[in-house]
Design a protein around this motif. Structure first.
Motif, PDB file in Angstrom:
ATOM      1  N   ALA A 109       0.844  -1.199   0.000  1.00 27.03           N
ATOM      2  CA  ALA A 109       0.000   0.000   0.000  1.00 27.03           C
ATOM      3  C   ALA A 109       0.878   1.248   0.000  1.00 27.03           C
ATOM      4  CB  ALA A 109      -0.917  -0.011   1.219  1.00 27.03           C
ATOM      5  N   LYS A 110       0.375   2.310  -0.585  1.00 27.37           N
ATOM      6  CA  LYS A 110       1.132   3.547  -0.696  1.00 27.37           C
ATOM      7  C   LYS A 110       1.411   4.156   0.678  1.00 27.37           C
ATOM      8  CE  LYS A 110       0.100   5.112  -5.377  1.00 27.37           C
ATOM      9  NZ  LYS A 110       1.533   5.281  -5.726  1.00 27.37           N
ATOM     10  N   GLY A 111       2.453   4.984   0.717  1.00 26.97           N
ATOM     11  CA  GLY A 111       2.772   5.713   1.924  1.00 26.97           C
ATOM     12  C   GLY A 111       3.674   4.989   2.886  1.00 26.97           C
ATOM     13  N   GLN A 112       4.423   4.008   2.415  1.00 29.28           N
ATOM     14  CA  GLN A 112       5.320   3.237   3.277  1.00 29.28           C
ATOM     15  C   GLN A 112       6.721   3.221   2.674  1.00 29.28           C
ATOM     16  OE1 GLN A 112       2.994  -0.312   5.217  1.00 29.28           O
ATOM     17  NE2 GLN A 112       2.439  -0.261   3.051  1.00 29.28           N
ATOM     18  N   ASP A 113       7.279   4.400   2.489  1.00 29.13           N
ATOM     19  CA  ASP A 113       8.542   4.519   1.770  1.00 29.13           C
ATOM     20  C   ASP A 113       9.680   3.785   2.467  1.00 29.13           C
ATOM     21  OD1 ASP A 113       7.184   6.039  -0.038  1.00 29.13           O
ATOM     22  OD2 ASP A 113       7.978   7.972   0.665  1.00 29.13           O
ATOM     23  N   ALA A 114       9.707   3.830   3.798  1.00 29.16           N
ATOM     24  CA  ALA A 114      10.814   3.196   4.518  1.00 29.16           C
ATOM     25  C   ALA A 114      10.780   1.685   4.352  1.00 29.16           C
ATOM     26  CB  ALA A 114      10.763   3.571   6.000  1.00 29.16           C
ATOM     27  N   ILE A 115       9.608   1.086   4.449  1.00 29.86           N
ATOM     28  CA  ILE A 115       9.517  -0.368   4.308  1.00 29.86           C
ATOM     29  C   ILE A 115       9.745  -0.780   2.863  1.00 29.86           C
ATOM     30  CG2 ILE A 115       7.017  -0.546   3.930  1.00 29.86           C
ATOM     31  CD1 ILE A 115       9.178  -2.836   6.145  1.00 29.86           C
ATOM     32  N   LEU A 116       9.326   0.054   1.911  1.00 27.05           N
ATOM     33  CA  LEU A 116       9.596  -0.253   0.501  1.00 27.05           C
ATOM     34  C   LEU A 116      11.097  -0.254   0.247  1.00 27.05           C
ATOM     35  CD1 LEU A 116       8.404  -0.808  -2.320  1.00 27.05           C
ATOM     36  CD2 LEU A 116       8.424   1.678  -2.700  1.00 27.05           C
ATOM     37  N   GLU A 117      11.792   0.693   0.854  1.00 23.26           N
ATOM     38  CA  GLU A 117      13.249   0.721   0.701  1.00 23.26           C
ATOM     39  C   GLU A 117      13.874  -0.538   1.284  1.00 23.26           C
ATOM     40  OE1 GLU A 117      17.083   3.517   1.993  1.00 23.26           O
ATOM     41  OE2 GLU A 117      15.028   4.247   2.265  1.00 23.26           O
TER      42      GLU A 117
END
Length: 311
Positions: free
Chosen positions: A276-284
């Motif tokens: 889901a959008k808005g999780q830049d740190a976990i996506l990294e």
């Protein structure tokens, strides 16, 4: 060559999922020998046309470096798309339980990647079996935490979810016989006069149009038919799945992949995880985990999944 997800497939061109139905991505026999086909290259059917729901408070909280409840990683997939994912009735070192199907487990390439991601994040993975068309909405309504389902990025999907770097990339290559006059070819020009066959209604057939001055043969209806054309000498060259070449050559040692410097345009098929959008740190973090899976490990996992997939 530019990577793409075949989002702009031409009318009449089958999707990757349609390709699997046409080819039968299972063990099959050609000339009395059993081997496994590879996945076909084309965009997955979108199925994501419905407006995606808003992310839950947990997943929309921003750069919080965790997924779900911080304990369990709920992985959305069909569990019916081998060798990427499929359902089995017995647990093994390769499986994870299917949370919404009693006594069932998921196996496949997506599952192995999900296990690596979950382990690195300190989470316990479980599969959630869903229709492919429902995966993005289920991600955004909080039913699942991540999609690992043989899904490629399209502009429409990017509007509704964030995608990781690819964790497998297939491509279209060409196969001939070792004693063929074309075995040493490296450029399209050197293939002039060759009779080349691909599979009907797929990019395997379409890309042949990129090669000038060849005999673009009537395509085979199935992958076995295409392979048989080369084995019997009806064709000089066939187009084939790059990831599936090792298994093909293992069965047909007189086959060889052409080592081309000329490449097909628009033939690379990446597969990506979605959150889901808005999780830049976990996506990294997920991208860092994916980057640790070497090309050799990816090929090994693919080969092993092809060996285990249901017939």
């Amino acid at each position: 060559m530019t990577k793409n997800s075949f989002a702009n497939a031409q009318p009449g061109q089958c999707s990757r999922r349609d390709f699997l139905k046409l080819s039968g991505l299972t063990a099959f026999s050609v000339g009395g020998m059993m081997f496994l086909t590879g996945c076909g290259p084309a965009a997955q059917d979108s199925g994501d046309d419905a407006d995606a729901g808003s992310a839950t408070d947990d997943t929309a909280a921003g750069d919080n470096a965790t997924l779900g409840d911080g304990t369990t990683l709920r992985v959305g997939m069909e569990a019916a798309y081998a060798p990427y994912n499929w359902q089995v009735s017995e647990a093994s070192d390769y499986t994870i339980p299917i949370d919404n199907v009693d006594g069932a487990y998921a196996d496949g390439y997506d599952v192995q990647v999900a296990k690596i991601i979950a382990d690195s994040l300190g989470l316990e993975p479980v599969a959630v079996k869903l229709d492919f068309a429902a995966l993005i909405d289920s991600l955004n309504n909080g039913q699942i935490d991540i999609v690992c389902a043989g899904m490629s990025v399209t502009p429409e999907r990017e509007d509704s979810a964030d995608f990781s770097d690819s964790y497998v990339d297939d491509d279209i290559v060409m196969i001939t016989k070792k004693d063929s006059a074309y075995a040493g070819a490296t450029t399209f020009a050197e293939l002039a006069g060759a009779s080349i066959m691909g599979q009907a209604a797929t990019m395997y057939d379409d890309v042949i149009e990129q090669i000038p001055d060849v005999n673009h043969m009537t395509p085979g209806e199935t992958v076995p038919a295409v392979v048989e054309s080369l084995a019997s000498g009806t064709s000089d060259i066939i187009t084939y799945s790059m990831l599936s070449v090792p298994k093909l050559i293992e069965t047909y040692p007189d086959f060889v992949e052409l080592e081309m410097t000329d490449k097909f345009e628009g033939s690379v098929m990446p597969d990506n995880a979605a959150i889901a959008k808005g999780q830049d740190a976990i996506l990294e973090q997920i991208n860092e985990i994916i980057a640790t899976i070497s090309d050799e490990d990816r090929q090994t996992m693919w080969n092993e999944c092809m060996d285990r997939q249901p017939a």
